[in-house]
Scaffold this active site. Structure first.
Site, PDB file in Angstrom:
ATOM      1  N   HIS A 137       0.361   0.096  -9.728  1.00 13.25           N
ATOM      2  CA  HIS A 137      -0.513  -0.722  -8.888  1.00 13.25           C
ATOM      3  C   HIS A 137      -1.094  -1.905  -9.669  1.00 13.25           C
ATOM      4  O   HIS A 137      -2.307  -2.140  -9.692  1.00 13.25           O
ATOM      5  CB  HIS A 137      -1.639   0.120  -8.295  1.00 13.25           C
ATOM      6  CG  HIS A 137      -2.199  -0.472  -7.022  1.00 13.25           C
ATOM      7  ND1 HIS A 137      -2.607   0.305  -5.960  1.00 13.25           N
ATOM      8  CD2 HIS A 137      -2.420  -1.752  -6.641  1.00 13.25           C
ATOM      9  CE1 HIS A 137      -3.061  -0.472  -4.987  1.00 13.25           C
ATOM     10  NE2 HIS A 137      -2.948  -1.735  -5.381  1.00 13.25           N
ATOM     11  N   GLU A 184      -3.258   7.682  -5.515  1.00  8.05           N
ATOM     12  CA  GLU A 184      -3.155   7.027  -6.822  1.00  8.05           C
ATOM     13  C   GLU A 184      -4.262   7.488  -7.748  1.00  8.05           C
ATOM     14  O   GLU A 184      -5.425   7.497  -7.347  1.00  8.05           O
ATOM     15  CB  GLU A 184      -3.215   5.504  -6.644  1.00  8.05           C
ATOM     16  CG  GLU A 184      -2.006   4.961  -5.895  1.00  8.05           C
ATOM     17  CD  GLU A 184      -2.090   3.489  -5.560  1.00  8.05           C
ATOM     18  OE1 GLU A 184      -1.047   2.888  -5.261  1.00  8.05           O
ATOM     19  OE2 GLU A 184      -3.212   2.928  -5.594  1.00  8.05           O
ATOM     20  N   ARG A 234       0.845  -1.193   0.000  1.00  2.86           N
ATOM     21  CA  ARG A 234       0.000   0.000   0.000  1.00  2.86           C
ATOM     22  C   ARG A 234       0.880   1.243   0.000  1.00  2.86           C
ATOM     23  O   ARG A 234       1.915   1.299   0.661  1.00  2.86           O
ATOM     24  CB  ARG A 234      -0.902   0.041   1.247  1.00  2.86           C
ATOM     25  CG  ARG A 234      -2.073  -0.927   1.225  1.00  2.86           C
ATOM     26  CD  ARG A 234      -3.129  -0.506   0.208  1.00  2.86           C
ATOM     27  NE  ARG A 234      -4.293  -1.380   0.219  1.00  2.86           N
ATOM     28  CZ  ARG A 234      -4.452  -2.449  -0.550  1.00  2.86           C
ATOM     29  NH1 ARG A 234      -3.465  -2.798  -1.371  1.00  2.86           N
ATOM     30  NH2 ARG A 234      -5.548  -3.170  -0.503  1.00  2.86           N
TER      31      ARG A 234
END
Length: 321
Positions: free
Chosen positions: A285, A263, A234
């Site tokens: 990601h 993000e 994370r």
């Protein structure tokens, strides 16, 4: 009849098949949903599917018919679970689908950085090989994984799998004791020892108020072996400004990150400013996102919904009662 609304279908790749539940229902899906549209789109819904769209108390309090929030991910921080509990709304998540994809991505980053693949590829494209005058050149150090000490922060299924793969490479895995805690049993190596003796540190922890910025300048200054820092967990677990400072000061040898604090990151964010360096790899990601893992996630998502409607709920992080 149940009304199911998927707020952010675009968080799954278009080739992933999402089967329709085997009971009478209306199914509505949106590629993306802005915060101001959440309430309107969930009007009349009994089941909401979300991956990253936030379901706040203000929204949940105005959805009297909502019975289940099916999160299309493992993390449920996008949902106000206290508000769900107050209103009797169940929350279910996805588990165990990323056992291969995240660890494989972790080692892809690790191998690329330990062997300086980015730097050598850039040199080849720039013609350095031809200018070297021999069959190879040694402009960037190359290090094996075998024999390296692998510090793992997070002892869940992903951390355990990373340890298994590390052992197969001949690495020496260590699970870091939780920061600031002692006496957690034989599985753990003291936090300070992991910082001081690791050649690679790989993070597999959830983001909580306690774990936010768990790696910052005090921790980087304690890293005596200048390790690689790998984060496929994370954003927010590492202080990004401090990470850049640690890179600049040579306190760490490189960074492989699949996540950022916010993000997508701003173009002027700390990680974006160093993303072009050969000892930094930043991916968007996608460690979780192999086709195989996404399909397993989609299948489990529908299983959770069917099981809830059938009276045998699965993967509840919060019951409706």
């Amino acid at each position: 009849m149940e009304k199911i609304v998927f707020l952010d279908r675009a968080t799954l790749a278009p080739q992933i098949k999402l089967r329709k539940p085997g009971f009478a229902h209306e199914f509505v899906e949106y590629e993306k949903t802005a915060p101001e549209d959440v309430l309107t789109r969930l009007a009349g819904a009994t089941i909401a599917i979300t991956n990253k769209v936030a379901l706040t108390k203000e929204v949940l309090d105005r959805l009297p018919g909502l019975k289940l929030v099916a999160v299309a991910a493992t993390g449920t921080d996008c949902v106000d679970k206290a508000a769900c509990q107050h209103r009797g709304i169940a929350v279910a998540n996805i588990r165990g689908y990323a056992l291969n994809t995240v660890p494989e991505h972790t080692f892809a980053l690790m191998l690329a950085l330990r062997r300086n693949l980015v730097a050598y590829r850039n040199d080849v494209l720039a013609g350095v090989w031809q200018k070297s005058g021999q069959f190879c050149f040694f402009d960037h150090p190359i290090h094996d994984l075998g024999g390296a000490r692998l510090g793992i922060i997070g002892e869940g299924v992903l951390g355990q799998r990373v340890a298994e793969i590390g052992k197969a490479f001949g690495m020496v895995p260590m699970f870091a004791a939780h920061k600031g805690k002692q006496g957690l049993g034989p599985l753990y190596t003291p936090w300070s020892e992991v910082l001081a003796t690791s050649d690679v540190i790989s993070i597999h922890s959830p983001l909580t108020p306690e774990t936010r910025n768990m790696l910052a300048m005090p921790e980087f200054r304690a890293m005596k072996r200048k390790p690689l820092i790998i984060n496929t967990a994370r954003g927010g677990l590492v202080d990004e400004g401090a990470l850049v400072q640690a890179l600049d000061e040579g306190l760490i040898s490189g960074a492989g990150f699949d996540v950022t604090d916010g993000e997508p990151p701003r173009m002027d964010s700390p990680l974006m400013r160093v993303a072009g360096r050969p000892n930094v790899i930043l991916t968007p990601h996608v460690a979780w996102a192999s086709d195989e893992a996404q399909q397993a996630l989609a299948d489990q998502l529908v299983d959770n919904i069917e099981n809830f409607v059938g009276g045998k709920p699965t993967n509840l992080v919060q019951s409706a009662y």
